[in-house]
Structure formats: structure tokens, C-alpha cells
Scaffold this motif. Structure first.
Motif, PDB file in Angstrom:
ATOM      1  N   VAL A  91      10.705   2.504   1.425  1.00 39.29           N
ATOM      2  CA  VAL A  91       9.827   2.278   0.267  1.00 39.29           C
ATOM      3  C   VAL A  91       9.915   3.449  -0.708  1.00 39.29           C
ATOM      4  O   VAL A  91       9.859   3.262  -1.930  1.00 39.29           O
ATOM      5  CB  VAL A  91       8.371   2.069   0.734  1.00 39.29           C
ATOM      6  N   PHE A  92      10.071   4.644  -0.188  1.00 40.86           N
ATOM      7  CA  PHE A  92      10.244   5.811  -1.052  1.00 40.86           C
ATOM      8  C   PHE A  92      11.468   5.624  -1.945  1.00 40.86           C
ATOM      9  O   PHE A  92      11.438   5.964  -3.139  1.00 40.86           O
ATOM     10  CB  PHE A  92      10.410   7.063  -0.189  1.00 40.86           C
ATOM     11  N   ALA A 121      13.067  -2.750  -6.684  1.00 37.34           N
ATOM     12  CA  ALA A 121      12.054  -3.506  -5.952  1.00 37.34           C
ATOM     13  C   ALA A 121      12.621  -4.164  -4.702  1.00 37.34           C
ATOM     14  O   ALA A 121      11.874  -4.509  -3.788  1.00 37.34           O
ATOM     15  CB  ALA A 121      11.443  -4.566  -6.866  1.00 37.34           C
ATOM     16  N   GLY A 122      13.941  -4.326  -4.666  1.00 39.99           N
ATOM     17  CA  GLY A 122      14.550  -4.945  -3.503  1.00 39.99           C
ATOM     18  C   GLY A 122      14.277  -4.195  -2.215  1.00 39.99           C
ATOM     19  O   GLY A 122      14.135  -4.802  -1.148  1.00 39.99           O
ATOM     20  N   TYR A 123      14.179  -2.877  -2.309  1.00 41.83           N
ATOM     21  CA  TYR A 123      13.882  -2.085  -1.112  1.00 41.83           C
ATOM     22  C   TYR A 123      12.461  -2.334  -0.623  1.00 41.83           C
ATOM     23  O   TYR A 123      12.194  -2.296   0.586  1.00 41.83           O
ATOM     24  CB  TYR A 123      14.092  -0.599  -1.393  1.00 41.83           C
ATOM     25  N   LEU A 124      11.531  -2.595  -1.541  1.00 45.13           N
ATOM     26  CA  LEU A 124      10.167  -2.937  -1.141  1.00 45.13           C
ATOM     27  C   LEU A 124      10.161  -4.273  -0.401  1.00 45.13           C
ATOM     28  O   LEU A 124       9.520  -4.413   0.648  1.00 45.13           O
ATOM     29  CB  LEU A 124       9.254  -2.998  -2.356  1.00 45.13           C
ATOM     30  N   GLY A 125      10.880  -5.245  -0.952  1.00 43.75           N
ATOM     31  CA  GLY A 125      10.978  -6.534  -0.283  1.00 43.75           C
ATOM     32  C   GLY A 125      11.602  -6.419   1.093  1.00 43.75           C
ATOM     33  O   GLY A 125      11.174  -7.076   2.051  1.00 43.75           O
ATOM     34  N   LEU A 126      12.608  -5.558   1.200  1.00 44.73           N
ATOM     35  CA  LEU A 126      13.244  -5.334   2.496  1.00 44.73           C
ATOM     36  C   LEU A 126      12.270  -4.709   3.482  1.00 44.73           C
ATOM     37  O   LEU A 126      12.226  -5.096   4.667  1.00 44.73           O
ATOM     38  CB  LEU A 126      14.465  -4.430   2.319  1.00 44.73           C
ATOM     39  N   ALA A 127      11.473  -3.754   3.023  1.00 46.62           N
ATOM     40  CA  ALA A 127      10.489  -3.114   3.903  1.00 46.62           C
ATOM     41  C   ALA A 127       9.459  -4.123   4.399  1.00 46.62           C
ATOM     42  O   ALA A 127       9.073  -4.096   5.579  1.00 46.62           O
ATOM     43  CB  ALA A 127       9.797  -1.970   3.162  1.00 46.62           C
ATOM     44  N   VAL A 128       9.017  -5.007   3.520  1.00 47.79           N
ATOM     45  CA  VAL A 128       8.074  -6.057   3.928  1.00 47.79           C
ATOM     46  C   VAL A 128       8.694  -6.941   5.005  1.00 47.79           C
ATOM     47  O   VAL A 128       8.063  -7.264   6.023  1.00 47.79           O
ATOM     48  CB  VAL A 128       7.646  -6.908   2.717  1.00 47.79           C
ATOM     49  N   GLY A 176       0.824  -1.211   0.000  1.00 46.71           N
ATOM     50  CA  GLY A 176       0.000   0.000   0.000  1.00 46.71           C
ATOM     51  C   GLY A 176       0.852   1.251   0.000  1.00 46.71           C
ATOM     52  O   GLY A 176       0.572   2.223  -0.713  1.00 46.71           O
ATOM     53  N   ARG A 177       1.904   1.242   0.797  1.00 45.57           N
ATOM     54  CA  ARG A 177       2.827   2.378   0.857  1.00 45.57           C
ATOM     55  C   ARG A 177       3.492   2.592  -0.505  1.00 45.57           C
ATOM     56  O   ARG A 177       3.614   3.730  -0.980  1.00 45.57           O
ATOM     57  CB  ARG A 177       3.897   2.099   1.922  1.00 45.57           C
ATOM     58  N   TYR A 178       3.902   1.500  -1.129  1.00 49.37           N
ATOM     59  CA  TYR A 178       4.549   1.580  -2.443  1.00 49.37           C
ATOM     60  C   TYR A 178       3.594   2.166  -3.490  1.00 49.37           C
ATOM     61  O   TYR A 178       3.980   3.053  -4.261  1.00 49.37           O
ATOM     62  CB  TYR A 178       5.006   0.183  -2.872  1.00 49.37           C
ATOM     63  N   LEU A 179       2.364   1.671  -3.521  1.00 48.12           N
ATOM     64  CA  LEU A 179       1.397   2.158  -4.499  1.00 48.12           C
ATOM     65  C   LEU A 179       1.068   3.630  -4.266  1.00 48.12           C
ATOM     66  O   LEU A 179       0.852   4.382  -5.228  1.00 48.12           O
ATOM     67  CB  LEU A 179       0.124   1.315  -4.427  1.00 48.12           C
ATOM     68  N   ALA A 180       1.036   4.036  -3.007  1.00 45.50           N
ATOM     69  CA  ALA A 180       0.769   5.443  -2.707  1.00 45.50           C
ATOM     70  C   ALA A 180       1.870   6.335  -3.262  1.00 45.50           C
ATOM     71  O   ALA A 180       1.595   7.367  -3.892  1.00 45.50           O
ATOM     72  CB  ALA A 180       0.638   5.629  -1.201  1.00 45.50           C
ATOM     73  N   PHE A 181       3.122   5.951  -3.033  1.00 45.33           N
ATOM     74  CA  PHE A 181       4.239   6.737  -3.569  1.00 45.33           C
ATOM     75  C   PHE A 181       4.277   6.671  -5.093  1.00 45.33           C
ATOM     76  O   PHE A 181       4.567   7.671  -5.757  1.00 45.33           O
ATOM     77  CB  PHE A 181       5.564   6.219  -3.009  1.00 45.33           C
ATOM     78  N   ARG A 182       3.969   5.505  -5.629  1.00 46.12           N
ATOM     79  CA  ARG A 182       4.109   5.297  -7.070  1.00 46.12           C
ATOM     80  C   ARG A 182       3.052   6.042  -7.876  1.00 46.12           C
ATOM     81  O   ARG A 182       3.341   6.561  -8.970  1.00 46.12           O
ATOM     82  CB  ARG A 182       4.020   3.795  -7.365  1.00 46.12           C
ATOM     83  N   PHE A 183       1.840   6.120  -7.353  1.00 45.15           N
ATOM     84  CA  PHE A 183       0.757   6.693  -8.142  1.00 45.15           C
ATOM     85  C   PHE A 183       0.159   7.972  -7.532  1.00 45.15           C
ATOM     86  O   PHE A 183       0.011   8.970  -8.234  1.00 45.15           O
ATOM     87  CB  PHE A 183      -0.346   5.648  -8.343  1.00 45.15           C
ATOM     88  N   LEU A 184      -0.201   7.942  -6.269  1.00 45.79           N
ATOM     89  CA  LEU A 184      -0.845   9.108  -5.669  1.00 45.79           C
ATOM     90  C   LEU A 184       0.136  10.237  -5.389  1.00 45.79           C
ATOM     91  O   LEU A 184      -0.241  11.417  -5.394  1.00 45.79           O
ATOM     92  CB  LEU A 184      -1.557   8.707  -4.377  1.00 45.79           C
ATOM     93  N   LEU A 185       1.386   9.882  -5.131  1.00 45.78           N
ATOM     94  CA  LEU A 185       2.394  10.896  -4.777  1.00 45.78           C
ATOM     95  C   LEU A 185       3.539  10.938  -5.790  1.00 45.78           C
ATOM     96  O   LEU A 185       4.664  11.273  -5.440  1.00 45.78           O
ATOM     97  CB  LEU A 185       2.949  10.599  -3.372  1.00 45.78           C
ATOM     98  N   LYS A 186       3.252  10.618  -7.031  1.00 51.36           N
ATOM     99  CA  LYS A 186       4.324  10.547  -8.018  1.00 51.36           C
ATOM    100  C   LYS A 186       4.966  11.905  -8.295  1.00 51.36           C
ATOM    101  O   LYS A 186       6.103  11.973  -8.763  1.00 51.36           O
ATOM    102  CB  LYS A 186       3.818   9.933  -9.323  1.00 51.36           C
TER     103      LYS A 186
END
Length: 228
Positions: free
Chosen positions: A152-153, A161-168, A99-109
């Protein structure tokens, strides 16, 4: 006597609610007006909404399946500590960090400054502190969410994507002590709080390095021109 107890209960509940709301607001105001005057508040709003949608609503669907108690699967999960801990922690990590990733990727691009990651984290962690946490856990949770927001930012900014996996993974690891307490493996609340604090400080130290490594958009542009 019962009237006195009732009034005391109401008073303490009111104070707890005020503290729950006041802490996130105070942190946001201090961040904006003392440490980062250029920070915009919209990322905080997105962070709060993202938590509600992904952690409270969407995550509730698989939680009902695995922890509802009405099926063989849920009965197994509820009676086996390893399954309870693994599934519960992974669900929290996956749903909140995606959810955090999608927010940064699309809502806060358009919000590409690293300070926006911190502002988002205050909103994400702040709404959790208001809705679901006890007083002692609020500062720890807000620190964790700010830290994971920075990680995630960076995943979004640098398309790694590795940083997303690390955050998870970090989020899931952070939830382990509480899950072990809930299923009866750990019995000391003090031990749980201590473990949460250690894990939170570790995440914060790592996030600080990531934050310092992130270049501002204009700096990134200059670096790209120099390399070319």
C-alpha cells in the motif's frame, strides 16, 4: 483442586497476555535499533490507531448488518458458506487496506522513506496481535501486515491505485481459510494454520521485491533529474 486450576488459568492467561504485548514491542525494538536505526516510531502509532478505527470500529457497522442474525440478509449470509466467506473476507480487506492507504496518504504524507512502511506495519499488525489473536497466529499476522503495508505504501508513493486493489485482494485471500473454518467447511486447525503460513510467506516474498524496488526519496530525485 479448583483453586489450583484457577491459579493455573490465571498464570497461563498472564503469560499469553505478556507474549501478546511483548512480541510486537520486541519486533519494533529490533527493527529500530538493529536493522534500521533511522526509523521513527510515529508510523507505528498511526498503524495501531488505524487498525482500531477501521478494523474494530468502522468495519463493525457492516458486520452487524451481515452477521448480526436479526435480518433476512444476515440469516442468508450465516447459513451459506460462500456468502459468509466472501463478505467477511472482503470487508476485512477493504476496510483495513483503505484505512492503511488513507493513513499513508494523509497522516504520514511526510514519511516517504520505505522503512516507514515497515514501521507502520509493525504497529498495525502489533495491535491486532495484542487485541484479537491467539499466540500461534501473532507472528503470521504481523508478517502479513508488514507485507501489505509495503504494498500500500507503494500505491501511495507511486500513485498507482492498482497496488491498493492488490492489497485488498491479498488480504481477503489470506482470510479465506479462517472464514471457511468458522463456517464449518474446513475442520482441521492444523490445515488452516498451514494455509495461513503459506499465504503469508507468499505475501512476504512479494512485498520484499516491492520493498527493494522502492527508491529512497533522494534516489528518486536523482533519477527524475537524470531522466529530465
Amino acid at each position: 483442586m479448583s483453586t489450583i486450576i484457577s491459579l493455573q488459568t490465571i498464570l497461563w492467561s498472564a503469560l499469553a497476555a505478556a507474549a501478546g504485548i511483548g512480541l510486537p514491542v520486541l519486533v519494533l525494538l529490533v527493527w529500530k535499533f538493529k536493522f534500521c536505526r533511522g526509523a521513527k516510531l510515529f508510523p507505528a502509532v498511526v498503524g495501531a490507531v488505524t487498525f482500531v478505527v477501521f478494523a474494530q470500529l468502522l468495519e463493525g457497522v457492516p458486520k452487524a448488518i451481515f452477521f448480526g442474525g436479526g435480518t433476512g440478509v444476515s440469516q442468508y449470509v450465516l447459513t451459506h458458506a460462500w456468502a459468509y466467506t466472501l463478505i467477511g473476507c472482503l470487508l476485512a480487506g477493504v476496510f483495513e487496506e483503505v484505512g492503511r492507504y488513507l493513513a499513508f496518504r494523509f497522516l504520514l504524507k511526510r514519511y516517504t522513506n520505505r522503512r516507514d512502511a515497515v514501521t507502520y506495519g509493525i504497529g498495525h499488525g502489533g495491535i491486532e496481535a495484542i487485541l484479537v489473536l491467539g499466540l500461534a497466529e501473532r507472528a503470521i499476522a504481523m508478517t502479513l501486515h508488514i507485507s501489505l503495508s509495503v504494498v500500500v505504501f507503494r500505491a501511495v508513493r507511486q500513485r498507482k491505485a492498482g497496488y491498493l486493489g492488490l492489497a485488498v485482494a491479498l488480504h481477503a485471500l489470506f482470510d479465506v481459510p479462517a472464514a471457511l473454518f468458522q463456517c464449518g467447511v474446513l475442520h482441521s486447525t492444523w490445515l488452516v494454520e498451514a494455509l495461513l503460513l503459506v499465504l503469508c510467506l507468499g505475501c512476504a516474498a512479494y512485498a520484499k521485491k516491492q520493498y527493494c524496488a522502492l527508491q529512497e526519496p533522494e534516489q528518486q530525485t536523482l533519477s527524475d533529474k537524470e531522466e529530465s
